[in-house]
Design a protein around this motif. Structure first.
Motif, mmCIF file in Angstrom:
data_model
loop_
_atom_site.group_PDB
_atom_site.id
_atom_site.type_symbol
_atom_site.label_atom_id
_atom_site.label_comp_id
_atom_site.label_asym_id
_atom_site.label_seq_id
_atom_site.Cartn_x
_atom_site.Cartn_y
_atom_site.Cartn_z
ATOM 1 N N THR A 2 -48.763 -21.424 -22.159
ATOM 2 C CA THR A 2 -48.879 -22.582 -20.961
ATOM 3 C C THR A 2 -48.023 -23.680 -20.715
ATOM 4 O O THR A 2 -47.492 -24.132 -21.813
ATOM 5 N N LEU A 4 -48.941 -27.080 -21.155
ATOM 6 C CA LEU A 4 -49.323 -27.738 -22.225
ATOM 7 C C LEU A 4 -48.893 -27.306 -23.422
ATOM 8 O O LEU A 4 -48.318 -28.130 -24.369
ATOM 9 N N LEU A 21 -54.052 -27.808 -29.206
ATOM 10 C CA LEU A 21 -54.449 -27.345 -27.612
ATOM 11 C C LEU A 21 -55.844 -27.458 -27.602
ATOM 12 O O LEU A 21 -56.609 -27.717 -26.579
ATOM 13 N N TYR A 25 -58.008 -29.319 -24.860
ATOM 14 C CA TYR A 25 -59.138 -28.726 -23.935
ATOM 15 C C TYR A 25 -60.489 -29.308 -24.049
ATOM 16 O O TYR A 25 -61.313 -29.780 -23.019
ATOM 17 N N THR B 163 -52.300 -20.175 -18.066
ATOM 18 C CA THR B 163 -51.701 -21.138 -17.005
ATOM 19 C C THR B 163 -52.590 -21.612 -16.225
ATOM 20 O O THR B 163 -52.697 -22.864 -15.940
ATOM 21 N N GLU B 166 -55.542 -23.464 -17.563
ATOM 22 C CA GLU B 166 -55.301 -24.744 -17.945
ATOM 23 C C GLU B 166 -55.002 -25.766 -16.538
ATOM 24 O O GLU B 166 -55.509 -26.795 -16.674
ATOM 25 N N ARG B 167 -54.443 -25.272 -15.566
ATOM 26 C CA ARG B 167 -54.184 -25.717 -14.584
ATOM 27 C C ARG B 167 -55.593 -26.201 -13.746
ATOM 28 O O ARG B 167 -55.780 -27.416 -13.206
ATOM 29 N N PHE B 170 -57.306 -29.179 -15.914
ATOM 30 C CA PHE B 170 -56.657 -30.493 -15.865
ATOM 31 C C PHE B 170 -56.864 -30.676 -14.255
ATOM 32 O O PHE B 170 -56.785 -32.000 -14.127
#
Lengths: 65, 358
Positions: A2, A4, A21, A25, B163, B166-167, B170
């Motif tokens: 990812t 991050l 991570l 999170y 991904t 995570e997007r 956030f």
């Protein structure tokens, strides 16, 4: 990987990546849980198409016809 | 976060699970059914409106194909869709969800059919395109052709799934922590600092703060939507490209709410500019469409004029200035000038409206 994880992997050794991570999170989820109980008047944002309709009798505001 | 926004976001997350559980050939039908169910629970009016428009648009196109009067059918159905959108906020007593977005999606399909860029997709394909839960609340205004290409190419990619997750995470933080909590405190602080200032300056500062707040909320929820779609295996069109890095107003409008800007460019600006051979009239019509999309009001008519003036002024300045600032200062001064112009609209236009007899 990812975005991050890619960022963190530049600065952290491989073994620390997963705990870091998980920590980020968990921090984000905690902040969301803590702060999401603060409702905001969404009518001020014309892009969030989620609003109570006004009805024809409402006094309205200067932005109306 | 408003409870409805939370339900829609969690419903979208459940939709991700559904998409990967249901057999691939029925996956998008399953998501469409789930979308209708969640929407009907939150806003029955919006569910009827969305499904009704989603069914009627291909039927109107079928009628046009049969009788051979595509132009007349397009005109009549466009008028009906716009009438529903512009009167929807006066339908009392219910939440309205997504109408501003799915109306433009319906018009995109209809206008592409009229210009023969698209064949009638039929009811089932069209409903699959319209009924995508994560894209209801804040868009983007994605296109049918791109959506179907993405659906055909879809396959499981663990990296994409993570991904996307995570997007979305956030994005939610951006909307809730920055757009809601932080901006609320900043606005309260600014209100204290500017309490003794003249009303005009106070309103200007508040308007600038509102633009920043709207960005965090809108871009945050957009990131949630696009993140959830990536978890489903689809890359949907982006809505933002770092708008506050724009060095002038023209650049800003190519970076802010990009799917709406492109919609107005393709279906309003190009049509009017080609018909009148006047890019200025095309720009005015495009900005008017963009303004009225936000809300059908006198304020947004004036707002459109304000934006046209800003774009024309920017073009003149670009031509007139034989020199340009070094990249360092212009990277700071450009965005400040853009925010200043955008936020100046509200204090000026509200005062103009107050001077107008009611």
């Amino acid at each position: 990987m990812t975005p991050l994880a890619r960022l963190l992997s530049r600065y952290l050794p491989g073994g620390a990546l997963v705990p870091a991570l998980a920590l980020v999170y968990a921090g984000v989820v905690f902040a969301l849980a803590l702060l999401s109980g603060d409702p905001r008047q969404d009518d001020r944002n014309p892009y969030l198409d989620l609003r109570r309709t006004e009805g024809p009798g409402d006094p309205g505001n200067p932005t109306r016809w | 976060m408003a409870p409805e926004a939370l339900i829609l976001s969690l419903g979208g997350l459940a939709g991700v699970a559904l998409i990967w559980i249901i057999p691939a050939r029925l996956a998008w039908d399953g998501l469409a059914a789930w979308t209708v169910l969640v929407l009907a629970l939150l806003s029955p009016m919006s569910a009827v409106w969305l499904v009704g428009a989603g069914v009627m648009t291909p039927l109107a196109m079928a009628l046009g194909d049969r009788v051979g009067h595509r132009g007349a059918v397009t005109l009549a159905w466009t008028a009906a869709l716009l009438a529903a959108l512009f009167t929807a906020r006066d339908w009392s007593g219910a939440y309205r969800i997504g109408g501003a977005y799915f109306t433009l999606r319906n018009l995109h399909v209809l206008l592409d059919w009229w210009t023969r860029r698209l064949a009638n997709p039929g009811i089932r394909r069209h409903l699959r395109y319209q009924l995508v839960l994560p894209l209801l609340m804040v868009g983007p205004i994605h296109r049918l052709q791109h959506f179907e290409r993405q659906c055909e190419r879809r396959r499981w990619e663990t990296a994409d799934f993570l991904t996307g997750a995570e997007r979305a995470l956030f994005g939610a933080a951006m909307a809730v922590v920055l757009g809601n909590w932080a901006c609320r405190h900043i606005e309260a602080g600014l209100a204290l600092v500017t309490a003794q200032w003249p009303a005009f300056w106070r309103d200007w500062v508040a308007s600038a703060a509102d633009w920043v707040q709207i960005y965090f909320t809108f871009a945050g929820f957009s990131a949630v939507a696009l993140g959830l779609m990536l978890m489903m295996g689809l890359r949907i069109e982006e809505n933002f490209d770092r708008p506050w890095a724009a060095r002038d107003l023209i650049e800003f409008w190519t970076r802010w709410h990009m799917t709406l800007t492109r919609w107005c460019r393709d279906y309003v600006f190009q049509v009017v500019a080609a018909a009148t051979r006047s890019p200025l009239l095309g720009l005015a019509a495009g900005m008017l469409a963009m303004g009225l999309w936000h809300r059908a009001s006198a304020y947004y008519v004036l707002w459109s004029v304000w934006q046209v003036a800003g774009v024309v002024g920017t073009r003149v300045a670009r031509r007139a200035m034989a020199w340009s600032l070094p990249s360092g200062p212009s990277a700071v001064l450009g965005p400040v000038a853009v925010l200043g112009w955008l936020s100046l609209a509200r204090p000026v236009l509200i005062r103009v409206l107050e001077l107008t007899p009611q």
